[in-house]
Design a protein around this motif. Structure first.
Motif, PDB file in Angstrom:
ATOM      1  N   ASN A  81      -0.257   7.418   6.774  1.00 22.25           N
ATOM      2  CA  ASN A  81      -1.361   6.404   6.484  1.00 22.25           C
ATOM      3  C   ASN A  81      -2.162   6.691   5.171  1.00 22.25           C
ATOM      4  O   ASN A  81      -3.208   6.233   5.350  1.00 22.25           O
ATOM      5  CB  ASN A  81      -2.086   6.074   7.861  1.00 22.25           C
ATOM      6  CG  ASN A  81      -1.253   5.218   8.931  1.00 22.25           C
ATOM      7  OD1 ASN A  81      -1.086   4.052   8.801  1.00 22.25           O
ATOM      8  ND2 ASN A  81      -0.533   6.183   9.909  1.00 22.25           N
ATOM      9  N   VAL A  84      -4.016   4.079   3.602  1.00 18.87           N
ATOM     10  CA  VAL A  84      -5.205   3.545   4.148  1.00 18.87           C
ATOM     11  C   VAL A  84      -6.529   4.359   3.776  1.00 18.87           C
ATOM     12  O   VAL A  84      -7.479   3.773   3.585  1.00 18.87           O
ATOM     13  CB  VAL A  84      -4.963   3.593   5.534  1.00 18.87           C
ATOM     14  CG1 VAL A  84      -6.282   2.934   6.232  1.00 18.87           C
ATOM     15  CG2 VAL A  84      -3.924   2.486   5.927  1.00 18.87           C
ATOM     16  N   LEU A 117      -8.356   5.780   9.601  1.00 16.48           N
ATOM     17  CA  LEU A 117      -7.467   5.015   9.910  1.00 16.48           C
ATOM     18  C   LEU A 117      -7.832   3.737  10.564  1.00 16.48           C
ATOM     19  O   LEU A 117      -7.177   2.646  10.429  1.00 16.48           O
ATOM     20  CB  LEU A 117      -6.508   5.684  10.677  1.00 16.48           C
ATOM     21  CG  LEU A 117      -5.957   6.916  10.150  1.00 16.48           C
ATOM     22  CD1 LEU A 117      -4.746   7.596  10.810  1.00 16.48           C
ATOM     23  CD2 LEU A 117      -5.539   6.745   8.563  1.00 16.48           C
TER      24      LEU A 117
END
Length: 495
Positions: A81, A84, A117
């Protein structure tokens, strides 16, 4: 990882990353071979190049604090991720890091924005260091990411507050000055240390002290409303020409301001008179305040100047209306009564009174209209205004009744005044031959022990005798149009 103590890395209280920048190094080598020299300009020219470099970075390891900070379960969850975590504002700061590595630096730092996140925005203090043995390949770089959001929020709030205050100052519709009064405070304290108790007497004896204090005012800033108020094109012109603004009547209120400061009054207000640079008068309501935190040295004071010129003009006009007849511009009956009372109380004698009554005003109103009658009254007002000056006063005390009060004037001077009025009327009538003014006049000069009321009654009776003679010459039995014959028609009293 053989050269790195894994336990210290994992237990560190700061988020730490070990990343492989070798792919970035190979990209750098390619760009150099293509002739790129200014890496900053090259990257900013096309931000997709920054994105390309970012994708070549491999995360080798992170510690527990990193997982906690970015709300990731484990390294794999975080790596999957990264798009992000590193986005939006991050690209701009990433240029600085890449430029440092391009220039061969082994350490770098920057401020960046990352996201957890869950999407929480964080201000990050990023520091990077190439681990020993990897300077050529950039194979291992240690990075720390410290969450400094609270600090940056405080800084942003401080900047916002400062900008807000500056905006309030600059765009305030009131003239604002920020000044330094510290030298004035030092001068006042020096006087106090000399044992001076009565500061007002001290200023009376030493007027040069007031002038010195005025010269020690240091202007730090003014706003746009100040320039507008004083017709100044810019701040430099305003400050250079201050003596043209603060002059004449300004010294007296400044003395009172010094007196307030001597008494410890750090907040006060008063009305003053200033001048614009075009020479016009400004009536000002001055508010003075020593700003918080500067009570001990007066190094920052705010002076707010509210323009009350229009209000003062209105007050002056209302005062004028209260004492003057609008039509003739002479004083009115209210002023006349006040002047009678004043002269009754004053010992100055003799006092002469000239009572006058226009002849034929009713006929003019009936035959030609009230505008014609008003014109006669206005013309007679102009005659009296042109000849009567202080300490004498002329007043319209009724529809067509007038009086001149002449303190300190004897019979001879009063008679000369009557002759002057007749002469000016004669000249005026030459210009208005189709509507001549005729006036009956009675004059009296006070006798010993005579009251002002008795004096005016005597003049009034003599005016009636003159009016009878006027009507007799015209073959009329009326004393005055619309009034029955007999003395005393003018009601006068003294309170």
């Amino acid at each position: 990882m053989k050269t790195f103590n894994a336990a210290i890395f994992d237990l560190a209280p700061v988020a730490m990353w070990i990343e492989d920048f070798s792919g970035v190094k190979r990209q750098f080598d390619q760009w150099r071979s293509e002739g790129v020299e200014d890496i900053r300009a090259f990257l900013k020219e096309d931000m997709s190049r920054v994105v390309s470099c970012s994708r070549k970075i491999r995360v080798l390891d992170v510690n527990s604090k990193t997982l906690e900070l970015f709300e990731a379960r484990d390294l794999e969850h975080l790596v999957d991720n990264l798009s992000v975590v590193f986005r939006d504002d991050m690209l701009e700061s990433h240029v600085n890091e890449l430029a440092a590595l391009w220039d061969g630096k082994t350490e770098f730092s920057s401020n960046a924005v990352n996201y957890s996140l869950s999407g929480r925005r964080m201000d990050i203090q990023l520091k990077g260091s190439i681990l020993p043995g990897h300077e050529e390949t950039l194979g291992q770089i240690l990075l720390t990411t410290e969450d400094v959001t609270d600090r940056e929020d405080a800084r942003r709030n401080e900047v916002q507050s400062r900008q807000h205050a500056e905006g309030l100052f600059e765009y305030s519709p009131v003239s604002l000055w920020v000044e330094d009064f510290s030298e004035i405070r030092n001068l006042i304290e020096t006087v106090r240390e000399r044992g001076i108790v009565d500061f007002r007497v001290f200023m009376d004896v030493h007027p040069e002290f007031v002038h010195q204090c005025m010269s020690e005012i240091r202007v730090i800033d003014v706003n746009q409303a100040t320039l507008d108020l004083f017709c100044a094109p810019d701040v430099q012109t305003l400050l250079h020409r201050q003596p043209e603004i603060f002059r004449d009547e300004m010294e007296k209120p400044f003395r009172e301001q010094l007196m307030d400061l001597w008494d410890g009054k750090l907040f006060h207000q008063r009305e003053v008179i200033n001048y614009a640079l075009d020479g016009s008068i400004r009536h000002i309501l001055l508010h003075f305040a020593v700003l918080p935190g500067h009570e001990e040295d007066w190094s920052r004071v705010q002076v707010a100047l509210t323009d009350i010129t229009a209000r003062k003009k209105a007050e002056t006009y209302l005062e004028y209306l209260g004492k003057h007849d609008v039509l003739t511009k002479l004083h009115n009956r209210a002023f006349y009564m006040d002047e009678m009372n004043r002269l009754e109380r004053k010992p100055l004698r003799p006092v002469s009174a000239i009572v006058m009554d226009l002849n034929g005003l009713k006929d003019a109103n009936d035959q030609l209209g009230h505008d014609a009658g008003d014109a006669l009254l206005r013309r007679f007002g102009e005659v009296l205004n042109s000849v009567i000056s202080r300490p004498n006063h002329a007043a319209r005390i009724g529809g067509d009744e007038f009086i001149v009060l002449m303190p300190g004037t004897d019979k001879k001077a009063a008679a000369a005044m009557v002759d002057t009025i007749h002469e000016l009327l004669h000249i005026n009538n030459q210009f208005y031959s189709n509507a001549p003014i005729s006036v009956s006049i009675g004059t009296a000069t006070s006798e010993v022990g005579e009251s002002m009321e008795e004096l005016v009654k005597r003049a009034d009776r003599l005016m009636y005798e003159d009016k009878r003679a006027y009507h007799k010459s015209r073959g009329s039995n009326q004393v005055q149009d619309g009034k029955s014959a007999g003395p005393g028609h003018t009601s006068v009293s003294v309170t």
